[in-house]
Design an enzyme around this catalytic site. Structure first.
Site, PDB file in Angstrom:
ATOM      1  N   LYS A  70       1.058  -1.213   0.265  1.00  0.00           N
ATOM      2  CA  LYS A  70       0.195   0.243  -0.230  1.00  0.00           C
ATOM      3  C   LYS A  70       0.798   1.558  -0.099  1.00  0.00           C
ATOM      4  O   LYS A  70       2.359   1.019   0.601  1.00  0.00           O
ATOM      5  CB  LYS A  70      -0.693   0.129   1.239  1.00  0.00           C
ATOM      6  N   THR A  71       0.618   2.518  -0.519  1.00  0.00           N
ATOM      7  CA  THR A  71       0.728   4.024  -0.683  1.00  0.00           C
ATOM      8  C   THR A  71       1.908   4.147   1.290  1.00  0.00           C
ATOM      9  O   THR A  71       3.122   4.480   0.441  1.00  0.00           O
ATOM     10  CB  THR A  71       0.510   4.671  -0.722  1.00  0.00           C
ATOM     11  N   PHE A  72       1.347   5.086   1.913  1.00  0.00           N
ATOM     12  CA  PHE A  72       1.727   4.912   3.244  1.00  0.00           C
ATOM     13  C   PHE A  72       3.268   4.144   3.966  1.00  0.00           C
ATOM     14  O   PHE A  72       4.257   4.496   3.661  1.00  0.00           O
ATOM     15  CB  PHE A  72       0.864   5.784   4.010  1.00  0.00           C
TER      16      PHE A  72
END
Ligand code: AMP
Ligand code: ZN
Ligand code: ZN
Length: 405
Positions: A70-72
């Protein structure tokens, strides 16, 4: 023919300036660019002439993202050298036993800008500022937060309506400054490839349009650097890949457990689930049994190769969907047919991410294969000339192969 002509122009533009050696005593600034959700094989679609030239001039390969893909968590892994379990950003959404009732999520600025969530690690811009190296960020998860009481000297508040060209202009303006006030570590972030991937799927025309747009922006950046005769190190990464979804491949948690009996902290290709009443065995019993298209684990028993589940912020139960399947609690936040997602195990090739590095001390033509994304951190440290006094998960070995001795 047109493509060949463009390649010729791109090679000419790139070799005549920006990345070429230059006689100057100023340190070489390092620019870290993230193209969210850019799969390495997008480079083979014949629509990225500028990026292909940068890759040919320097080192290239693929990144093995950290779980969860995922991004974060992955942006923070890249700038801390620590996997999510140790950098503290264990998801795009997360909970913490020390803050009962609170949920960190991208849409909730009160939580997501609170240093409480970020202070478990020290990102490279904080270590650089502490060492007297000036930094600037045109977006990066965490860059708006005062981490260990330090922010980049120049930073922008994340706003997806700030166009890609405006982001590049901000970077060029910083690099145009006189040496004494010029940043020597800069981040730049593009989100349109990921957004198109979610809405239309990785094989869509919309994704190709977004890829071509970002590549053109990289060309614009390189041209701007050439015009000001500025040599920089450019490191281009992505946080994870993207895989197609399908509405018939959806697992509904509601069919297994009552909505009232659990909190779904994350849903999608993986789900993290906290029983509402801490020790509710019914939730464990319903989830931990075998399922056709997903496997659920108590967090302590999560597969060790994914290096995840030891941080108290990880919810009690982690369910991992099979490739292409998603786990939902109610309706999907994204369209599934056509659509795209990420978050599956990093063993799935479609989750792999991009790596390109180019600069005066980077070996030309080096193919680094697949490397863990935490290994970008030691490379950045070397490029910036920083030795941060922090503990990291990275080995530093790939950086040795990439840099000229
Ligand atoms: P994901 O759901 O993992 O694909 O997250 C990607 C989304 O994260 C992007 O489309 C942005 O909306 C959001 N995002 C990226 N960077 C930031 C940031 N610095 N602050 C808030 N949201 C962000
Ligand atoms: Zn992302
Ligand atoms: Zn995404």
């Amino acid at each position: 023919m047109i493509r060949l002509f463009c390649y010729f122009l791109c090679v000419l533009a790139l070799t005549r300036g920006a990345i070429a050696q230059e006689v100057s005593s100023d340190p070489v600034p390092t620019l870290l660019i993230s193209i969210d959700g850019f799969r390495p094989d997008y480079m083979e679609r014949g629509i990225t002439p500028y990026m292909n030239v940068l890759a040919a001039q320097g080192a290239h390969g693929a990144l093995n993202p950290s779980f969860p893909t995922k991004t974060f968590p992955n942006h923070y892994a890249i700038v801390t050298g620590l996997r999510p379990d140790r950098n503290g950003i264990v998801g795009n959404s997360m909970i913490d036993p020390h803050r009962p009732g609170a949920v960190f999520s991208l849409g909730d600025a009160t939580q997501s800008r609170d240093p409480f969530w970020w202070d478990e690690a020290e990102p490279i811009w904080v270590s650089a500022e502490k060492a007297g190296i000036r930094t600037a960020t045109a977006f990066w998860p965490g860059s708006e937060v005062s981490i260990h009481k330090v922010r980049p000297r120049d930073w922008l508040r994340y706003d997806r309506d700030i166009s890609n060209q405006q982001r590049v202009e901000a970077v060029l303006d910083w690099l145009r400054r006189p040496a004494a006030v010029r940043p020597y570590f800069i981040t730049l972030y593009f989100d349109n490839v990921d957004m198109a991937g979610h809405r239309f799927g990785p094989d869509s025309q919309e994704v190709n349009d977004a890829i071509a747009d970002v590549d053109a922006m990289i060309g614009y950046l390189v041209d701007g650097l050439r015009q000001m005769d500025r040599t920089v190190n450019v490191v281009i990464v992505s946080d994870h890949g993207m895989a197609a979804t399908d509405e018939v491949k959806a697992i509904q948690l509601d069919e297994l457990i009552d909505r009232e009996s659990y909190i779904a902290v994350e849903t999608g290709p993986y789900a993290t689930i906290e029983p509402a009443a801490g020790t509710d065995r019914r939730v464990y019993d319903a989830l931990l049994k075998p399922h056709d298209h997903m496997a659920c684990y108590e967090r302590e028993k999560f597969p060790p190769e994914l290096h995840y589940g030891h941080n108290p912020r990880v919810a009690a139960i982690i369910c991992l969907a099979k490739p292409g399947w998603v786990i939902l609690s109610g309706p999907s936040p994204y369209p599934l047919s056509p659509g795209g997602a990420h978050g599956w195990s990093n063993a799935m090739p479609e989750m792999h991410a991009l790596f390109i590095a180019s600069g005066p001390t980077i070996k030309q033509g080096a193919d680094v294969g697949l490397m863990d994304n935490i290994e970008v951190y030691p490379l950045l440290e070397k490029l910036i000339g920083l030795h941060a006094d922090v503990d990291i998960d990275a080995t530093g070995k790939p950086a040795e192969k990439i840099l000229v001795k």
